[in-house]
Design a protein around this motif. Structure first.
Motif, PDB file in Angstrom:
ATOM      1  N   ALA A  79      53.597  31.219  35.719  1.00  0.00           N
ATOM      2  CA  ALA A  79      54.154  30.812  37.015  1.00  0.00           C
ATOM      3  C   ALA A  79      53.143  30.103  37.905  1.00  0.00           C
ATOM      4  CB  ALA A  79      54.723  32.028  37.738  1.00  0.00           C
ATOM      5  N   GLY A  80      51.883  30.026  37.467  1.00  0.00           N
ATOM      6  CA  GLY A  80      50.876  29.292  38.229  1.00  0.00           C
ATOM      7  C   GLY A  80      49.838  30.144  38.916  1.00  0.00           C
ATOM      8  N   PHE A  81      49.777  31.425  38.595  1.00  0.00           N
ATOM      9  CA  PHE A  81      48.767  32.292  39.197  1.00  0.00           C
ATOM     10  C   PHE A  81      47.374  31.846  38.766  1.00  0.00           C
ATOM     11  CE2 PHE A  81      46.019  36.030  39.135  1.00  0.00           C
ATOM     12  CZ  PHE A  81      46.242  36.577  40.395  1.00  0.00           C
ATOM     13  N   ASP A  82      46.427  31.863  39.700  1.00  0.00           N
ATOM     14  CA  ASP A  82      45.049  31.454  39.440  1.00  0.00           C
ATOM     15  C   ASP A  82      44.131  32.660  39.667  1.00  0.00           C
ATOM     16  OD1 ASP A  82      42.501  30.380  39.340  1.00  0.00           O
ATOM     17  OD2 ASP A  82      42.992  28.607  40.517  1.00  0.00           O
ATOM     18  N   ALA A  83      43.642  33.240  38.584  1.00  0.00           N
ATOM     19  CA  ALA A  83      42.829  34.455  38.679  1.00  0.00           C
ATOM     20  C   ALA A  83      41.466  34.210  39.312  1.00  0.00           C
ATOM     21  CB  ALA A  83      42.649  35.069  37.292  1.00  0.00           C
ATOM     22  N   SER A  84      41.100  32.962  39.556  1.00  0.00           N
ATOM     23  CA  SER A  84      39.815  32.674  40.200  1.00  0.00           C
ATOM     24  C   SER A  84      39.912  32.711  41.719  1.00  0.00           C
ATOM     25  CB  SER A  84      39.297  31.304  39.759  1.00  0.00           C
ATOM     26  OG  SER A  84      40.093  30.246  40.301  1.00  0.00           O
ATOM     27  N   GLU A 102      51.746  52.631  34.765  1.00  0.00           N
ATOM     28  CA  GLU A 102      50.950  52.577  35.989  1.00  0.00           C
ATOM     29  C   GLU A 102      49.489  52.273  35.673  1.00  0.00           C
ATOM     30  OE1 GLU A 102      49.430  55.662  39.406  1.00  0.00           O
ATOM     31  OE2 GLU A 102      51.564  55.705  38.888  1.00  0.00           O
ATOM     32  N   ALA A 103      48.960  52.910  34.644  1.00  0.00           N
ATOM     33  CA  ALA A 103      47.567  52.663  34.258  1.00  0.00           C
ATOM     34  C   ALA A 103      47.371  51.214  33.845  1.00  0.00           C
ATOM     35  CB  ALA A 103      47.176  53.604  33.113  1.00  0.00           C
ATOM     36  N   GLN A 104      48.337  50.682  33.091  1.00  0.00           N
ATOM     37  CA  GLN A 104      48.249  49.285  32.663  1.00  0.00           C
ATOM     38  C   GLN A 104      48.358  48.338  33.855  1.00  0.00           C
ATOM     39  OE1 GLN A 104      51.479  47.913  30.165  1.00  0.00           O
ATOM     40  NE2 GLN A 104      50.185  46.387  29.173  1.00  0.00           N
ATOM     41  N   LEU A 105      49.210  48.689  34.806  1.00  0.00           N
ATOM     42  CA  LEU A 105      49.382  47.872  36.000  1.00  0.00           C
ATOM     43  C   LEU A 105      48.069  47.762  36.767  1.00  0.00           C
ATOM     44  CD1 LEU A 105      51.851  46.657  37.889  1.00  0.00           C
ATOM     45  CD2 LEU A 105      51.279  48.644  39.269  1.00  0.00           C
ATOM     46  N   LEU A 106      47.428  48.897  37.022  1.00  0.00           N
ATOM     47  CA  LEU A 106      46.182  48.887  37.789  1.00  0.00           C
ATOM     48  C   LEU A 106      45.070  48.172  37.022  1.00  0.00           C
ATOM     49  CD1 LEU A 106      46.269  52.524  39.218  1.00  0.00           C
ATOM     50  CD2 LEU A 106      46.796  50.399  40.429  1.00  0.00           C
ATOM     51  N   ALA A 107      45.030  48.339  35.698  1.00  0.00           N
ATOM     52  CA  ALA A 107      44.015  47.661  34.902  1.00  0.00           C
ATOM     53  C   ALA A 107      44.212  46.148  34.933  1.00  0.00           C
ATOM     54  CB  ALA A 107      44.061  48.168  33.460  1.00  0.00           C
ATOM     55  N   THR A 108      45.459  45.710  34.892  1.00  0.00           N
ATOM     56  CA  THR A 108      45.739  44.271  34.927  1.00  0.00           C
ATOM     57  C   THR A 108      45.390  43.684  36.285  1.00  0.00           C
ATOM     58  OG1 THR A 108      47.521  44.584  33.316  1.00  0.00           O
ATOM     59  CG2 THR A 108      47.521  42.531  34.563  1.00  0.00           C
ATOM     60  N   ILE A 109      45.742  44.390  37.344  1.00  0.00           N
ATOM     61  CA  ILE A 109      45.382  43.926  38.687  1.00  0.00           C
ATOM     62  C   ILE A 109      43.869  43.796  38.808  1.00  0.00           C
ATOM     63  CG2 ILE A 109      45.324  44.620  41.123  1.00  0.00           C
ATOM     64  CD1 ILE A 109      48.140  45.816  40.658  1.00  0.00           C
ATOM     65  N   ASP A 110      43.155  44.793  38.305  1.00  0.00           N
ATOM     66  CA  ASP A 110      41.696  44.746  38.347  1.00  0.00           C
ATOM     67  C   ASP A 110      41.167  43.531  37.585  1.00  0.00           C
ATOM     68  OD1 ASP A 110      39.012  46.129  38.784  1.00  0.00           O
ATOM     69  OD2 ASP A 110      39.051  46.019  36.602  1.00  0.00           O
ATOM     70  N   ARG A 111      41.739  43.259  36.436  1.00  0.00           N
ATOM     71  CA  ARG A 111      41.276  42.148  35.598  1.00  0.00           C
ATOM     72  C   ARG A 111      41.581  40.798  36.228  1.00  0.00           C
ATOM     73  NH1 ARG A 111      44.059  39.904  31.123  1.00  0.00           N
ATOM     74  NH2 ARG A 111      45.514  41.645  31.193  1.00  0.00           N
ATOM     75  N   PHE A 112      42.675  40.712  36.975  1.00  0.00           N
ATOM     76  CA  PHE A 112      43.124  39.442  37.548  1.00  0.00           C
ATOM     77  C   PHE A 112      42.623  39.217  38.976  1.00  0.00           C
ATOM     78  CE2 PHE A 112      46.946  37.600  35.127  1.00  0.00           C
ATOM     79  CZ  PHE A 112      46.382  37.930  33.897  1.00  0.00           C
ATOM     80  N   SER A 113      41.806  40.111  39.508  1.00  0.00           N
ATOM     81  CA  SER A 113      41.421  40.036  40.918  1.00  0.00           C
ATOM     82  C   SER A 113      40.016  39.464  41.096  1.00  0.00           C
ATOM     83  CB  SER A 113      41.505  41.419  41.569  1.00  0.00           C
ATOM     84  OG  SER A 113      42.842  41.858  41.648  1.00  0.00           O
ATOM     85  N   ALA A 114      39.944  38.288  41.700  1.00  0.00           N
ATOM     86  CA  ALA A 114      38.662  37.663  42.025  1.00  0.00           C
ATOM     87  C   ALA A 114      38.040  38.374  43.229  1.00  0.00           C
ATOM     88  CB  ALA A 114      38.880  36.188  42.344  1.00  0.00           C
ATOM     89  N   PRO A 115      36.731  38.185  43.465  1.00  0.00           N
ATOM     90  CA  PRO A 115      36.125  38.728  44.688  1.00  0.00           C
ATOM     91  C   PRO A 115      36.903  38.284  45.930  1.00  0.00           C
ATOM     92  CG  PRO A 115      34.423  37.935  43.212  1.00  0.00           C
ATOM     93  CD  PRO A 115      35.735  37.514  42.602  1.00  0.00           C
ATOM     94  N   GLY A 116      37.061  39.202  46.881  1.00  0.00           N
ATOM     95  CA  GLY A 116      37.850  38.925  48.074  1.00  0.00           C
ATOM     96  C   GLY A 116      39.297  39.353  47.953  1.00  0.00           C
ATOM     97  N   SER A 117      39.701  39.828  46.760  1.00  0.00           N
ATOM     98  CA  SER A 117      41.069  40.298  46.552  1.00  0.00           C
ATOM     99  C   SER A 117      41.250  41.676  47.164  1.00  0.00           C
ATOM    100  CB  SER A 117      41.407  40.352  45.058  1.00  0.00           C
ATOM    101  OG  SER A 117      41.404  39.069  44.483  1.00  0.00           O
TER     102      SER A 117
END
Length: 288
Positions: A160-165, A184-199
């Motif tokens: 959809a165009g999300f930019d993990a940077s 839930e564990a997978q959700l939080l892990a994915t958010i952590d992986r996709f979150s640049a500094p400042g997220s």
């Protein structure tokens, strides 16, 4: 993407909870002391033409009014979270299990900010068709992501165009009680992986044993809407989401919901008070 999980529309399963929340936002928007103003909620509820909703409004109007107070507090808190995040330089917002959320349309977003809404395909289709019919225009670069959060939603978000940077503001509002522990564990892990500094991320969290969420009063209320909350809620044991994020290096802040409620000058009787006593809002920030 084909899901192996149960699918629902806006008048079945968890979709009915999204409809109930929209009805509560419509009630809150008509209060003289309203904490939010959602000009689209009433139209979304009317378009659903749910017999269960009509019966609920007739037989339990007072209880619905009570719950609207709590949901007004919750909505206002997360509205302010997003506006602070946008003012702080966040360039993307992701609303997980967005349901009939209308923030992409009603908040004052900076130009060019992308708002991603993730939910079941039929729920998003209903919302898009209804808002288009009533002439609603998004105030953001809105992207819908029709996928079940128990499936590979990360790939769908990327498509959809999300930019993990880029720094991102994530929201899990009224979501975690429905997720199995593994999801839930997978959700939080994915958010952590996709979150640049400042997220950052904000989460509605209910403390204590999960069985306490569903009181007899709330269970009976939900049954009037055709929902079995005991079946919908997951009672799997799992770690506290704030502790999980802290363990991954996020700075975590907790705000008891009853203190937030008092800060808004709102009194919450009955079920609303119970939810405020059980709950807290977790907001976490990633510096690096």
């Amino acid at each position: 993407m084909t899901s192996t999980h149960e699918q629902w529309d806006i008048v079945s399963g968890v979709g009915m909870t999204a409809l109930a929340v929209a009805a509560a936002r419509a009630i809150e928007s008509h209060r003289d002391d309203r904490l939010i103003n959602d000009p689209y909620a009433e139209g979304l509820v009317a378009a659903a033409r749910s017999p269960a909703l009509a019966e609920m409004e007739n037989s339990s109007a007072e209880m619905l009014e009570t719950m609207s107070g709590y949901l007004g507090v919750r909505t206002r808190f997360f509205d302010e979270y997003f506006l602070r995040a946008a003012a702080g330089g966040v360039q993307q917002a992701v609303i997980l299990a967005s349901g009939l959320d209308t923030r992409a349309f009603r908040l004052n977003w900076p130009e060019g900010l992308r708002v991603f809404e993730i939910d079941q395909p039929k729920v998003l289709q209903f919302k898009d068709e209804t808002l288009d019919r009533i002439g609603a225009q998004p105030g953001s670069d809105r992207r819908v992501v029709p996928v079940d959060l128990r499936d590979d939603w990360a790939s769908a978000l990327d498509t959809a165009g999300f930019d993990a940077s880029l720094p991102t503001a994530w929201l899990a509002e009224g979501l975690l009680p429905y997720l199995p522990a593994e999801a839930e564990a997978q959700l939080l892990a994915t958010i952590d992986r996709f979150s640049a500094p400042g997220s950052r991320i904000s989460i509605e969290h209910m403390t204590g044993p999960r069985e306490e969420y569903v009181s007899d009063e709330l269970r009976n209320l939900a049954l009037e809407w055709g929902m079995d909350l005991q079946a919908l809620f997951s009672t799997d044991e799992r770690p506290d989401p704030g502790e999980v994020l802290a363990g991954r290096g996020w700075n975590v802040r907790r705000e008891p919901t009853n203190e937030i409620t008092a800060g808004y000058g709102r009194a919450l009787p009955g079920l609303g008070e119970r939810f405020a006593e059980l709950g807290c809002m977790i907001t976490a920030f990633r510096e690096k």
